[in-house]
Design an enzyme around this catalytic site. Structure first.
Site, PDB file in Angstrom:
ATOM      1  CB  SER A   1      -0.880  -0.001   1.256  1.00  0.00           C
ATOM      2  OG  SER A   1      -1.447   1.275   1.487  1.00  0.00           O
TER       3      SER A   1
ATOM      4  CE1 TYR B   1      -2.870  -0.156   5.203  1.00  0.00           C
ATOM      5  CE2 TYR B   1      -3.410  -2.437   5.748  1.00  0.00           C
ATOM      6  CZ  TYR B   1      -3.179  -1.438   4.805  1.00  0.00           C
ATOM      7  OH  TYR B   1      -3.255  -1.745   3.462  1.00  0.00           O
TER       8      TYR B   1
ATOM      9  CE  LYS C   1      -1.171  -4.484   3.629  1.00  0.00           C
ATOM     10  NZ  LYS C   1      -1.398  -5.828   3.031  1.00  0.00           N
TER      11      LYS C   1
END
Ligand code: WQD
Length: 334
Positions: free
Chosen positions: A125, A149, A153
């Site tokens: 992302s 989050y 990643k």
């Protein structure tokens, strides 16, 4: 025919990638725990593709299930979507996010290694770039996390970067995926009130929500509202096919942005969706959302040079496809 394991294949991007892989001639097995996907998605995929959909219901944290899957299917490569992806939720539940996103990846890699499967496309992302004024953003921009989050990643990317040369890894950094399949039979289908812009506007367009709250109109952008690089989910799916093709054909790894390189503001997206739905969709200016940056757009050159990838669909296409999906949803339930 090469066979691909699609973890999280019943989800929003996973289901669209399933169709693109089938169309490209791959055989596909889906693994999904349906924690963030409707159970009728595989049936819808079968309606669209006209073929039988092979689905394992289960979790990437279940090593025994993974071993069974790799022993009953000859898998040539894996596209790994199965992860939790809500930034706000990750702040409230960091351990859950690390367990699922990092622990799940490590479990999957161990099972793959045990089965001699060493080709993987990883769903990453633009959030790995953090808050930066460097726009559009190149892949060699430093990574920094602004949420648990985003941490998962970056951790996932760095784990994959430690693998030896007999592995080939495709790291795909998504910008803002929106829209729905051209059939209008699948699309983004959030359980409750959406956090993201386009699914929220979609619920205003169907009348489920009264108006859009625009999170700040005092950013340093042409109309003061946030600018993002929206990419059609079908373009994104095509990018995954090109990434997998490259891994299987060359055995070489790559890390690329998947975006258009074009930025659109919140008000421009609202206008495009109003045009697509034939309505004048209402909005109010609301306070800025914590953690939002003014602009986030991709340098798309590396995906073009490495994979021959180029996003083809416009913002109007994205909004029209989303509207066809959400407005059709009210008529035909599967
Ligand atoms: C887009 C723009 C908001 C909702 C997020 C995640 C990112 C990735 C993609 C997983 C911003 C504005 C939004 C609303 C608004 N997910 N907005 N009113 O924040 O760019 O990225 O989704 O990988 O990790 O952070 O997307 O759609 O939430 O916001 O004004 O009700 O729309 O301020 O400018 P974002 P978004």
């Amino acid at each position: 025919m090469a066979k691909i394991l699609l973890t999280g294949g019943a989800g929003y991007i996973g289901s669209h990638t399933y169709l693109a892989l089938i169309e490209a001639g791959y055989d596909v097995v889906i693994l999904d725990n349906f924690s963030n996907a409707k159970t009728d998605v595989p049936a819808r995929l079968g309606d669209i593709s006209g073929g039988k959909v092979h689905v394992f219901e289960g979790d990437v944290l279940d090593r025994a299930l993974l071993d069974e899957l790799f022993s009953t299917h000859t898998i040539d490569g894996v596209v790994h979507f199965a992860a939790r992806k809500a930034v706000g939720e990750s702040v409230a539940k960091p351990l859950d996010y690390m367990h699922t996103n990092v622990g799940g990846l490590l479990n999957l890699l161990a099972a793959m290694d045990g089965a001699g499967v060493r080709r993987i496309v990883f769903s990453s992302s633009a959030t790995v770039y953090g808050d930066t004024n460097v726009q559009p953003i190149p892949e060699d921009h430093p990574r920094t996390y602004t949420s648990p989050y985003a941490f998962t990643k970056i951790a996932g990317e760095q784990i994959l970067e430690q693998l030896p040369d007999n592995w080939a890894v495709g790291i795909l950094r998504y910008f803002n995926p929106v829209g729905a399949h051209r059939s209008a039979i699948i699309g983004e289908d959030p359980e409750d009130t959406p956090n993201n812009l386009v699914p929220y506007i979609a619920k205003v367009a169907t009348g489920e929500l009264p108006e859009l709250g625009v999170f700040g109109d005092d950013y340093d952008t042409p109309d003061g509202t946030g600018v993002r690089d929206y990419i059609h989910v079908e373009d994104l799916a095509d990018g995954h096919v090109l990434s997998l093709n490259a891994l299987l054909e060359t055995g070489e790894s790559h890390t690329v942005n998947l975006g258009t390189g074009q930025g659109s503001s919140v008000l421009e997206v609202l206008k495009a969706y109003s045009d697509a739905s034939g309505q004048n969709l209402p909005h109010r200016i609301a306070p800025r959302r914590d953690g939002d940056v003014a602009v986030l757009t991709a340098r798309p050159d590396a995906a073009k040079a490495t994979l021959g990838f180029e996003a083809k669909r416009s913002l109007a296409d994205m909004c029209k496809s989303s509207w066809a999906w959400v407005s059709g949803q009210r008529r035909n339930t599967h």
